[in-house]
Design an enzyme around this catalytic site. Structure first.
Site, PDB file in Angstrom:
ATOM      1  N   ALA A 123       0.800  -1.227   0.000  1.00 18.27           N
ATOM      2  CA  ALA A 123       0.000   0.000   0.000  1.00 18.27           C
ATOM      3  C   ALA A 123       0.831   1.275   0.000  1.00 18.27           C
ATOM      4  CB  ALA A 123      -0.929   0.006   1.207  1.00 18.27           C
ATOM      5  N   ASN A 189       0.554  -1.554   8.267  1.00 13.98           N
ATOM      6  CA  ASN A 189       1.674  -2.361   7.795  1.00 13.98           C
ATOM      7  C   ASN A 189       2.643  -1.497   6.992  1.00 13.98           C
ATOM      8  OD1 ASN A 189       1.173  -5.102   8.735  1.00 13.98           O
ATOM      9  ND2 ASN A 189      -0.624  -5.061   7.412  1.00 13.98           N
ATOM     10  N   HIS A 219      -1.499   7.885   2.268  1.00 15.87           N
ATOM     11  CA  HIS A 219      -0.256   7.821   3.031  1.00 15.87           C
ATOM     12  C   HIS A 219       0.691   8.905   2.524  1.00 15.87           C
ATOM     13  CE1 HIS A 219      -1.658   3.969   4.532  1.00 15.87           C
ATOM     14  NE2 HIS A 219      -1.813   3.553   3.294  1.00 15.87           N
TER      15      HIS A 219
END
Length: 268
Positions: A123, A189, A219
């Protein structure tokens, strides 16, 4: 032809299998999938791969690569066993490695059996640059994660905010990556992968927010060091089957599989 095994068959596992069946991974075929209850997957009985809950059979079936997409507990249970059986081990539950003892044990097994522990970008993005930057004086790495309320259901975020009525952004955690990886195992994660690539779990700063104004799992990475500075923002479309994850995770796993056999490797 690479024989591929999967641990878990949720949203990520289904996408990986689909991409392999569509020949988007060169020279690979799914051979076996390890699940807890194979009776739940009767619709797969006519597939060319085997769905099993027999661990000993799974790990003795000569798999070239085993992909974990079943959560942190699966890393504890199966990482060393996978590497010891002669398989490379790809894991998306990188947050499990906030446990330094586990990480050291898995790396030791990879060395002993001459196999690779592979941590795909999943991700997050920019791991190639962060890893390269750590060669010489990487001073600061920070991750800011924002996700819409639906992505935080079933997590400790529900203890501090009403996900049904929240109307503005709310910080649910600010601290180190080591602690965030433990608190939000399905959702951060990315901080663990960033830590291993860069300055470590205890020096990587993390801020986690519930933000009703965003539609994507977002993010933001900020890093400074001898190399200069980088600021990178990633927006991932949440998976319809699992809003805590995104479609890019399975794509990243497939890229890692392609890297094992392709004559051209990009972004390492």
């Amino acid at each position: 032809m690479q024989k591929i095994g999967l641990i878990g068959y949720g949203a990520i596992g289904k996408d990986v299998v689909s991409y392999i069946k569509e020949d988007k991974v060169t020279g690979a075929e799914v051979d076996a999938i390890l699940v807890r209850n194979k009776e739940q997957y009767e619709e797969l009985e006519n597939e060319r791969f085997t769905v099993t809950n027999d661990e000993e059979w799974f790990f003795s079936s000569g798999l070239d690569v085993i992909i974990e997409c079943a959560g942190h507990e699966a890393v504890y249970q199966y990482a060393v066993k996978s590497l010891s059986s002669g398989s490379h081990f790809i894991t998306v539950s990188v947050g499990a490695f906030s446990d330094q003892e586990l990480y050291d044990e898995v790396v030791e097994a990879a060395n002993k059996h001459e196999r690779k522990l592979i941590l795909p970008s999943a991700a997050i993005g920019g791991l190639d640059r962060i890893a390269a930057s750590s060669i010489n004086e990487l001073e600061e790495v920070k991750l800011i994660t924002r996700k819409p309320p639906a992505a935080w259901r079933g997590t400790i975020a529900e203890e501090s905010v009403d996900l049904d009525t929240i109307s503005e952004e709310h910080t649910i955690y600010e601290g180190t990556a080591r602690q965030s990886a433990k608190l939000f195992p399905q959702s951060t994660n990315v901080s663990a992968a960033l830590s291993i690539a860069g300055v470590g779990f205890d020096r990587t700063k993390v801020q986690v927010l519930v933000d009703p104004s965003v539609k994507h799992n977002t993010h933001q990475i900020v890093a400074k060091g001898y190399f200069g500075e980088v600021e990178l923002t990633i927006q991932n479309t949440p998976s319809a089957d699992n809003p805590k994850s995104g479609y890019i995770v399975a794509m990243s796993i497939c890229k890692a599989l392609n890297n094992l056999t392709s004559p051209v490797v990009i972004g390492i």
